[in-house]
Write an enzyme that holds these catalytic residues in place. Structure first.
Site, mmCIF file in Angstrom:
data_model
loop_
_atom_site.group_PDB
_atom_site.id
_atom_site.type_symbol
_atom_site.label_atom_id
_atom_site.label_comp_id
_atom_site.label_asym_id
_atom_site.label_seq_id
_atom_site.Cartn_x
_atom_site.Cartn_y
_atom_site.Cartn_z
ATOM 1 N N PRO A 266 -6.851 69.906 88.548
ATOM 2 C CG PRO A 266 -9.074 69.124 89.153
ATOM 3 C CD PRO A 266 -7.491 68.560 88.498
ATOM 4 C CG ASP A 300 4.282 66.322 91.985
ATOM 5 O OD1 ASP A 300 4.718 65.106 92.910
ATOM 6 O OD2 ASP A 300 3.552 67.052 92.434
ATOM 7 C CD GLU A 507 7.091 70.318 99.660
ATOM 8 O OE1 GLU A 507 7.624 71.407 99.657
ATOM 9 O OE2 GLU A 507 6.287 69.720 99.045
HETATM 10 O O1 LIG Z 1 -0.203 70.967 94.218
HETATM 11 C C1 LIG Z 1 0.749 70.149 93.386
HETATM 12 C C2 LIG Z 1 1.102 68.696 93.510
HETATM 13 O O2 LIG Z 1 1.389 68.754 95.084
HETATM 14 C C3 LIG Z 1 1.538 67.375 95.616
HETATM 15 O O3 LIG Z 1 2.850 66.922 95.484
HETATM 16 C C4 LIG Z 1 3.781 67.185 96.204
HETATM 17 O O4 LIG Z 1 3.556 67.234 97.704
HETATM 18 C C5 LIG Z 1 2.949 65.983 97.984
HETATM 19 C C6 LIG Z 1 2.644 66.027 99.589
HETATM 20 O O5 LIG Z 1 3.723 66.255 100.328
HETATM 21 C C7 LIG Z 1 4.012 64.694 98.079
HETATM 22 O O6 LIG Z 1 3.713 63.647 98.228
HETATM 23 C C8 LIG Z 1 4.535 64.896 96.469
HETATM 24 O O7 LIG Z 1 5.556 64.029 96.326
HETATM 25 C C9 LIG Z 1 5.129 66.282 96.098
HETATM 26 O O8 LIG Z 1 5.543 66.540 95.025
HETATM 27 C C10 LIG Z 1 0.705 66.429 95.112
HETATM 28 O O9 LIG Z 1 1.060 65.160 95.528
HETATM 29 C C11 LIG Z 1 0.510 66.493 93.593
HETATM 30 O O10 LIG Z 1 -0.325 65.687 92.972
HETATM 31 C C12 LIG Z 1 0.087 67.646 93.222
HETATM 32 O O11 LIG Z 1 -0.336 67.926 91.892
#
Ligand SMILES: OC[C@H]1O[C@H](O[C@H]2O[C@H](CO)[C@@H](O)[C@H](O)[C@H]2O)[C@H](O)[C@@H](O)[C@@H]1O
Length: 553
Positions: A266, A300, A507
């Site tokens: 989503p 991801d 980040e």
């Molecule tokens: O919105 C896209 C994806 O974003 C997140 O992943 C990224 O940010 C997170 C928070 O810092 C981090 O835990 C993760 O390693 C990053 O790749 C989220 O966790 C994903 O589920 C989402 O699809």
């Protein structure tokens, strides 16, 4: 959540937003984070009539609709000053002598105030109007578009909070995550309804352990233990666990990432749908499942999960046994065993000690590569599976270099008697890391492939720096400690330089250039940033900064 009516509606709003505003600077996550001002049915009726009135909705009508029916994304998390924040806590980073570095460290420490939130009581009162999930205590968010607590990020946030002497805030985060296990059986990827279908790298036990080491709080262990047992069941259930028989006929159990989701994510639905345009309907479902599973890994996205590193639709996360995931589960088993012992439950302690020994033996038998002198991921091939058991094939080890291949070093450092993981810890492992090509001038690269995905070259991520540096620093080898310190110094310098240039913590960083933040992936580079702040503070606490060491790179 598959039929969650609020999410279904927000995804309609999201795709209309893309049509109305166009793809430039479009972030799909914003729309699934919008809190409703009214009951859902009222907003849906208004939305339908807006559609009936005009075929294509004008930008001004769309904006009016948003304003009338939604509050701002993130407004359901309210700013909350952490109770234990002090501008300069007693005993803060005592080994940092250099004035400029100390001044900056205090600025990074002060960012905890900006990232600290509480979920509004309105979410508790009317959960059906929010994708945000209610949590009882203070949270620290990563920052920018990540306006909710994340699972694995929280480990490095907590490492930083411990350096900042903010023990109550660290515990509050842990209690929030425990409450998620109590409600859902696992810690969610993040505290939103659209993350219920998956978890993230299991590091809750590590958070508990590190807080316990500083505070000696046995109550925390007692509260955490039942939740950790539930979490362990989640990671060894049929969904995640795979049986593999080695060449000597011994059967081993290891785990993989696998989300319970076969639709576009989503928070990124418009992107997932676009990527899948060339696929058939059944290929689409499988692709969405693999993407969500990659999100469960925290990586991801990455060439690590792709059969063809230039084509994201070849992502095959569930066909891989990841070395880092199994290291984390092994650590979870060891932590459970230790916590059970402290709290007087000897049979649980014994049981989990045995589970950890079996997993270490599986990691050593199936994931250790003696020629490369490193651990590697393993590709599952369905042709090797007979009655649910895979036959191990040495050719299926993924011999590409990824930072994750060295994550077991971290476990070895925390539990030095974990030598079943490896024949013998010796300098060859350090040589292997040095020669891997992963150590860039300003940090450890995620992989050696520059694919444009964010978990690939040239990006370096704070969590990966930390686990490897922590592993090396505690390996009882002078050579390893020296390497750890030099990686940490370069990482701190590049974070410092980027901060001076942009005024923000980032980040991810580019490990090939000083002071440059990372890029690639599906969203704009984000600032804040929870885990980067945590790792800088943890490194400065561990290694200090002498007066005469240059701060710039
Ligand atoms: O919105 C896209 C994806 O974003 C997140 O992943 C990224 O940010 C997170 C928070 O810092 C981090 O835990 C993760 O390693 C990053 O790749 C989220 O966790 C994903 O589920 C989402 O699809």
């Amino acid at each position: 959540t598959e039929t969650d009516p609020l999410l279904a509606f927000l995804q309609r709003v999201q795709s209309d937003a893309l049509r109305t505003m166009g793809p430039t600077n479009f972030d799909p996550k914003l729309y699934v984070d919008l809190p409703l001002k009214t009951d859902l049915s009222i907003a849906v009726t208004a939305f339908n009539s807006l559609h009936r009135r005009s075929g294509t909705i004008s930008l001004s009508d769309f904006n009016k609709f948003l304003e009338e029916f939604f509050d701002e994304a993130g407004s359901d998390l309210v700013y909350a000053k952490p109770v234990d924040f002090k501008p300069e806590p007693e005993g803060f980073l005592v080994k940092v002598e250099n004035e400029e570095m100390r001044k900056w460290a205090l600025e990074v420490h002060a960012i905890w105030k900006n990232l600290s939130r509480r979920v509004s009581e309105e979410v508790k009162r009317r959960p059906e109007r929010h994708t945000l999930l209610y949590l009882p205590g203070t949270v620290i968010v990563p920052g920018s578009r990540f306006r909710e607590v994340y699972y694995w990020d929280s480990y490095w946030v907590i490492r930083g909070l411990l350096a900042s002497k903010m023990y109550d805030t660290a515990k509050a985060i842990v209690y929030n995550l425990i409450s998620l296990i109590e409600r859902y059986g696992h810690v969610l990827n993040g505290a939103r309804t659209y993350y219920i279908n998956r978890s993230q790298p299991p590091l809750l036990s590590s958070m508990v352990r590190d807080i316990y080491m500083r505070t000696g709080d046995v109550e925390l262990l007692k509260r955490a233990l039942p939740a950790l047992l539930k979490e362990h069941s989640f990671w060894v259930s049929d969904v995640h666990q795979v049986t593999i028989e080695d060449q000597q006929g011994h059967k081993h159990c290891l785990s993989r990432y696998q989300a319970r989701w076969y639709q576009p994510r989503p928070e990124s639905a418009t992107l997932d749908e676009e990527l899948s345009l060339k696929l058939t309907p059944s290929e689409k479902d499988a692709f969405y499942h693999e993407l969500a599973s990659a999100a469960e890994s925290g990586w991801d996205f990455s060439s690590r999960w792709m059969r063809n590193s230039s084509d994201l639709t070849t992502t095959a996360t569930t066909s891989i046994i990841p070395v880092d995931l199994n290291t984390f589960i092994c650590k979870l088993e060891l932590d459970i065993s230790a916590f059970a012992k402290i709290t007087g439950d000897n049979s649980t302690s014994q049981k989990f000690m045995e589970s950890s020994i079996s997993r270490k033996s599986a990691i050593r038998s199936l994931l250790w590569n003696p020629t490369l002198v490193q651990w590697v991921d393993y590709w599952l091939d369905k042709h090797d599976a007979h009655q649910g058991v895979y036959q191990w094939n040495p050719g299926s080890q993924n011999c590409k270099n990824f930072a994750s291949n060295f994550v077991p070093l971290w476990l070895l450092a925390q539990y030095p008697d974990s030598d079943q993981l490896i024949e013998e810890f010796d300098e060859d492992l350090i040589t292997s890391l040095k020669k891997s090509g992963l150590i860039g001038e300003y940090g450890i690269a995620t992989s050696l492939s520059n694919t444009g995905q964010q978990w690939d070259l040239p990006n370096g991520w704070a969590p990966l720096q930390h686990m490897i540096v922590d592993g090396l620093a505690n390996a009882h080898s002078k050579e390893a400690r020296r390497l750890a310190e030099s990686i940490a110094i370069n990482w701190i310098r590049t974070n410092f330089a980027a901060y001076k240039k942009t005024g923000s913590m980032h980040e991810k960083y580019d490990v090939e250039s000083c002071g440059e933040f990372g890029g690639g992936g599906e969203y704009k580079p984000q600032t804040g940033f929870g885990w980067s702040n945590g790792v800088v503070l943890a490194f400065l606490e561990e290694f200090g900064w002498p007066r005469d060491r240059a701060v710039s790179c």
